[in-house]
Design a protein around this motif. Structure first.
Motif, PDB file in Angstrom:
ATOM      1  N   LYS A 488      -3.955  -5.549   6.555  1.00 24.28           N
ATOM      2  CA  LYS A 488      -3.098  -5.767   7.712  1.00 24.28           C
ATOM      3  C   LYS A 488      -1.753  -5.062   7.546  1.00 24.28           C
ATOM      4  O   LYS A 488      -1.218  -4.504   8.514  1.00 24.28           O
ATOM      5  CB  LYS A 488      -2.882  -7.262   7.925  1.00 24.28           C
ATOM      6  N   LYS A 489      -1.213  -5.089   6.349  1.00 22.60           N
ATOM      7  CA  LYS A 489       0.096  -4.488   6.106  1.00 22.60           C
ATOM      8  C   LYS A 489       0.070  -2.991   6.404  1.00 22.60           C
ATOM      9  O   LYS A 489       1.006  -2.453   7.011  1.00 22.60           O
ATOM     10  CB  LYS A 489       0.520  -4.734   4.661  1.00 22.60           C
ATOM     11  N   LYS A 491      -2.079  -1.553   8.325  1.00 19.09           N
ATOM     12  CA  LYS A 491      -2.686  -1.352   9.639  1.00 19.09           C
ATOM     13  C   LYS A 491      -4.040  -0.649   9.561  1.00 19.09           C
ATOM     14  O   LYS A 491      -4.353   0.256  10.336  1.00 19.09           O
ATOM     15  CB  LYS A 491      -1.738  -0.545  10.533  1.00 19.09           C
ATOM     16  N   GLU A 503       3.991   0.971   7.593  1.00 12.79           N
ATOM     17  CA  GLU A 503       3.727  -0.355   7.058  1.00 12.79           C
ATOM     18  C   GLU A 503       4.215  -1.396   8.046  1.00 12.79           C
ATOM     19  O   GLU A 503       5.121  -1.155   8.842  1.00 12.79           O
ATOM     20  CB  GLU A 503       4.429  -0.563   5.712  1.00 12.79           C
ATOM     21  N   ASP A 504       3.601  -2.560   7.995  1.00 11.24           N
ATOM     22  CA  ASP A 504       4.026  -3.699   8.801  1.00 11.24           C
ATOM     23  C   ASP A 504       4.804  -4.636   7.891  1.00 11.24           C
ATOM     24  O   ASP A 504       4.233  -5.337   7.047  1.00 11.24           O
ATOM     25  CB  ASP A 504       2.810  -4.409   9.389  1.00 11.24           C
ATOM     26  N   ASP A 505       6.113  -4.630   8.048  1.00 14.18           N
ATOM     27  CA  ASP A 505       6.974  -5.421   7.157  1.00 14.18           C
ATOM     28  C   ASP A 505       6.846  -6.921   7.406  1.00 14.18           C
ATOM     29  O   ASP A 505       7.324  -7.730   6.612  1.00 14.18           O
ATOM     30  CB  ASP A 505       8.437  -5.002   7.333  1.00 14.18           C
ATOM     31  N   ASN A 506       6.211  -7.291   8.516  1.00 18.30           N
ATOM     32  CA  ASN A 506       6.077  -8.711   8.832  1.00 18.30           C
ATOM     33  C   ASN A 506       4.932  -9.385   8.086  1.00 18.30           C
ATOM     34  O   ASN A 506       4.790 -10.606   8.148  1.00 18.30           O
ATOM     35  CB  ASN A 506       5.875  -8.893  10.341  1.00 18.30           C
ATOM     36  N   VAL A 507       4.100  -8.579   7.430  1.00 12.64           N
ATOM     37  CA  VAL A 507       2.960  -9.137   6.701  1.00 12.64           C
ATOM     38  C   VAL A 507       3.384  -9.478   5.278  1.00 12.64           C
ATOM     39  O   VAL A 507       3.906  -8.620   4.547  1.00 12.64           O
ATOM     40  CB  VAL A 507       1.774  -8.145   6.681  1.00 12.64           C
ATOM     41  N   THR A 508       3.167 -10.709   4.902  1.00  8.91           N
ATOM     42  CA  THR A 508       3.494 -11.156   3.548  1.00  8.91           C
ATOM     43  C   THR A 508       2.269 -11.009   2.660  1.00  8.91           C
ATOM     44  O   THR A 508       1.186 -11.487   2.993  1.00  8.91           O
ATOM     45  CB  THR A 508       3.951 -12.619   3.552  1.00  8.91           C
TER      46      THR A 508
END
Length: 803
Positions: A488-489, A491, A503-508
């Motif tokens: 997910k990070k 994508k 990158e998706d910074d909202n994914v932990t």
């Protein structure tokens, strides 16, 4: 219905052209190693081989049957091109591989057996030769799987000792569907399964029961003493797309590893929820905590791979066969006790022989085969002691298998070898023990390129993001939550990311499992994969090395491995024993079958039907599923007798089919068993309740309307015909063990029967003998027939043309 609903036998990730290529490449239909035309009929090569086989048989076998000899229509096209298979004797450790020219080298493994069908097989209630279909188990891309009852079960034992029942009572039929009917896709798989079942230890693969083709017309056949057809008249393989082609094998009531893993992890979740409710607090996952989505315990993961899958694959490789689709769903638990852990490997749709005759144009003469046996189907004229060689390794081969578990060499389109089966096995282990693989999300979206890149980077077969080439094996043990979050990070991109990837910074990203930080265990995996990377096409893996690497995970002093409860095998069997639909809304039978009907059975267990203990709810369950299945799965439209029989309860349809099969094969059924099957039809007709509204055409009838019951009359006539075929069941062997007779004591000593016939409602008290009782049933059938025939025919239902 059970775990088989997961379509264990589906063919993974290939196109029809791939399947056709496998059929040619498999070696099962090649003569002397020559490739037939790619556009040839899938049966042409088998026909050519049969001619060669017949020529050789005339030299080695007994003289053929007389010119005027014929068989009954039901058996006319049933060919048995193989010698009797070994029995399933639990005391037997292995099978002897016979390599003489009269046996293995002259055998056409998986040769088509031509049979006739009733109804629209594989619809419920239809038959393909001796197999009666009772429901669908699963469906794949090219094939569907159907549960069947073997009508020939008690016939197969006719010429064998009582303890040697060769073919099981329950079977699974793998049937080509849709546009793939009569495509020949099943040809290669039939030959592989037949060969493996013939030469490997029992319980390695399912029992092979035949490769059946439906015929269009009734014909006759002449056979030699070994049941090899020498001449066939008026019988041909059907080109009708509605006709069936099927591989029939042993039905496995157990669960495959994929289902077992899902069940075990669900049990973990239920236990956790119960603990949370009791403690009235929500437990949070911490670093290295339990991941109950897909994981099993280390002990179970080691057992399922090192102790189950590895030996099964090693046996296949020892006779020159590679599976090419190793994954959890293709290893299935067999029947047995509740704690049984006996498995076998299934689904050989992609399997292939890597061994050919030495004089074949496909052979690599520099690498002579050193195994204990090999598949000689294609080498009919090769002497039994002739050497064999590995196939020539192809420079490029099409992808085979499943992206989730395929090896790096397979992704690189290298020719499939034994190393690749074991490579897939290692991936299965990592998947079981950690809950997921780094490329699991990419495999779910069928992104094969991404799967290949990640695998190459992990194994040091491609440069990392910084340009360095190094292994990153610990990623195989980080857990599915970590891998899904990374997917997910980035994508859906490959991680570590390519240059320029966002990158998706909202994914932990959660912490990986502590298992991945165990240096000893990571090194064990690296050792195994390094060994596999060095193997060539003609090299056999070091199975002991692989086993030791897997068993090295069993560290009793390990404090980094989270506590995951082991699989409760007894609870597993109990859980799957309950059947789908077995609830208060499901009918458990019909008055025709379950009324106050007198019983007739036999005292010895050898005479009892295995259905009584293997699957006692088989008919209520099948009837329930049939009522809730789509119309196309019910086999319509049907005409004539097939349509009439379709109105009856499924158990009655089966009993009738069994009785009809006995009539058509009267020479191979013991009289007392034919009597038993006859009474299972006749007694419900005489003493059960016939529901005219359900069992007669039109649906406009009632029980007391005074009209002739046409379908009932047809059934009564069938019973009368059966009794006539067996001479009224007047033989003493129907009731007594005649082999106990002695001249001085003409009275039989041991009885066979155990009946309640004398208390039958219409018996008018005790009768003088069982023969009189049977004669009375036959008499009542004739009187019933006469009473029905004098009744007027029922009018047709009224037609309505709307308002």
């Amino acid at each position: 219905m059970d775990s088989n609903q997961n379509a264990k036998h589906k063919l993974a990730e290939r196109t029809p052209s791939d399947a056709a290529e496998d059929y040619v490449e498999g070696g099962s239909t090649l003569s002397g190693g020559e490739l037939p035309s790619r556009n040839a009929s899938p049966y042409s090569s088998t026909t050519d081989l049969r001619k060669q086989q017949q020529q050789q048989q005339q030299k080695h076998s007994a003289p053929p049957a007389a010119a005027g000899a014929t068989t009954t229509p039901a058996t006319s096209s049933l060919t048995k091109p193989t010698p009797p298979l070994p029995s399933n004797n639990n005391n037997k450790k292995s099978k002897t591989y016979h390599s003489s020219s009269d046996t293995a080298s002259s055998m056409i493994y998986g040769a088509p057996i031509l049979v006739h069908t009733t109804g629209n097989f594989p619809a419920v209630g239809s038959t393909l030769g001796p197999f009666f279909s009772i429901g669908k188990l699963g469906k794949g891309t090219f094939c569907s799987i159907h549960k069947c009852i073997n009508l020939a079960y008690f016939h197969d034992r006719h010429n064998h000792k009582r303890e040697e029942i060769i073919k099981p009572r329950l079977a699974a039929a793998k049937v080509e569907i849709g546009d793939f009917v009569n495509s020949g896709i099943l040809g290669g798989e039939a030959s592989i399964l037949h060969f493996l079942h013939s030469v490997l230890e029992d319980h390695t693969v399912p029992v092979y029961m035949g490769h059946y083709h439906a015929t269009e017309s009734t014909g006759t056949a002449l056979a030699d003493g070994n049941n090899n057809v020498l001449e066939r008249r008026q019988s041909k393989i059907s080109n009708n797309k509605n006709m069936a082609t099927a591989i029939v094998m042993e039905y496995l009531p157990g669960q495959d590893m994929h289902v077992i893993r899902d069940w075990a992890t669900r049990q973990q979740q239920l236990q956790q929820q119960q603990q949370e409710q009791q403690q009235e607090e929500q437990q949070q996952s911490s670093s290295g905590g339990i991941n109950r989505l897909r994981r099993v315990s280390v002990q179970d993961a080691v057992f399922l791979t090192a102790n189950v899958m590895l030996p099964l694959l090693q046996r296949m490789h020892s006779v020159g066969i590679v599976h090419r689709d190793v994954k959890p769903s293709n290893v299935v638990k067999r029947a047995g006790t509740e704690s049984s852990k006996d498995f076998c490997v299934v689904d050989f749709g992609l399997s292939k022989s890597i061994v050919v005759p030495q004089d074949s144009s496909l052979s690599d003469t520099q690498h002579v085969w050193q195994g204990k046996g090999w598949m000689k189907t294609a080498a009919i004229n090769v002497p039994g002691d002739a050497p064999a060689c590995y196939r020539k390794e192809r420079e490029s081969a099409d992808f085979r298998g499943t992206s989730m578990y395929a090896s790096v060499p397979v992704h690189q389109l290298k020719d499939y070898a034994p190393r690749d089966d074991i490579w897939s096995l290692m991936y299965v282990f990592c998947d079981l023990v950690s809950g997921g693989l780094p490329w699991m999300s990419h495999a779910a979206t069928r992104d094969r390129v991404a799967c290949q890149k990640i695998k190459q980077r992990i194994h040091g077969m491609e440069a990392q993001a910084d340009g360095e080439i190094r292994t990153d094996t610990k990623r195989l043990l980080m857990g599915d939550e970590y891998h899904v979050a990374m997917y997910k990070k980035y994508k859906g991109g490959v991680d570590p990311p390519e240059v320029g990837d966002g990158e998706d910074d909202n994914v932990t990203i959660p912490q990986p499992l502590d298992l991945s930080n165990d240096t000893t265990k990571v090194q064990l995996l690296e050792k195994a994969f390094e060994h596999l990377k060095q193997l060539k096409f003609t090299d056999m893996p070091d199975y002991d090395l692989i086993r030791k690497c897997l068993e090295g995970f069993l560290d009793r002093d390990d404090t980094t491995q989270p506590s995951v409860a082991p699989i409760d095998w007894k609870a597993l069997s109990t859980s799957f024993r309950s059947r789908v639909g077995m609830d208060n809304t499901m009918e458990t039978g019909s008055p025709l079958i379950n009324g106050q009907i007198p019983q007739w059975d036999f005292q010895e267990n050898i005479d009892r039907d295995p259905l009584e203990w293997e699957d006692p709810n088989i008919f209520p369950e099948a009837d329930y599923l049939l009522q809730n299945s789509p119309e196309e799965e019910k086999g319509g439209p049907l005409y004539g007798e097939a349509a009439d029989l379709a109105l009856l309860p499924l158990e009655m349809r089966f009993r009738t089919a069994q009785m009809d099969y006995n009539v058509s094969h009267q020479d191979t059924i013991e009289p007392h068993l034919a009597l038993r099957d006859w009474l299972k039809v006749a007694l419900p007709l005489l003493y059960g309740t016939w529901d005219s509204a359900k069992y007669e055409k039109g649906g406009h009838r009632i029980n007391e309307d005074g009209y002739r019951r046409e379908n009932y009359l047809r059934m009564v006539e069938k019973c009368i015909e059966c009794a006539s075929t067996f001479h009224g069941f007047r033989s003493k062997s129907c009731f007594y063990h005649c082999e106990t007779f002695v001249e001085s004591e003409p009275t039989p000593k041991r009885r066979k029967i155990l009946s309640t016939m004398r208390s039958a409602p219409k018996s008018n008290g005790a009768l003088g003998s069982d023969l009189i009782t049977v004669s009375k049933v036959a008499f009542e059938l004739r009187m019933t027939k006469r009473a029905e025939e004098i009744l007027p025919r029922a009018p047709p239902p009224r037609l309505s043309f709307g308002s």
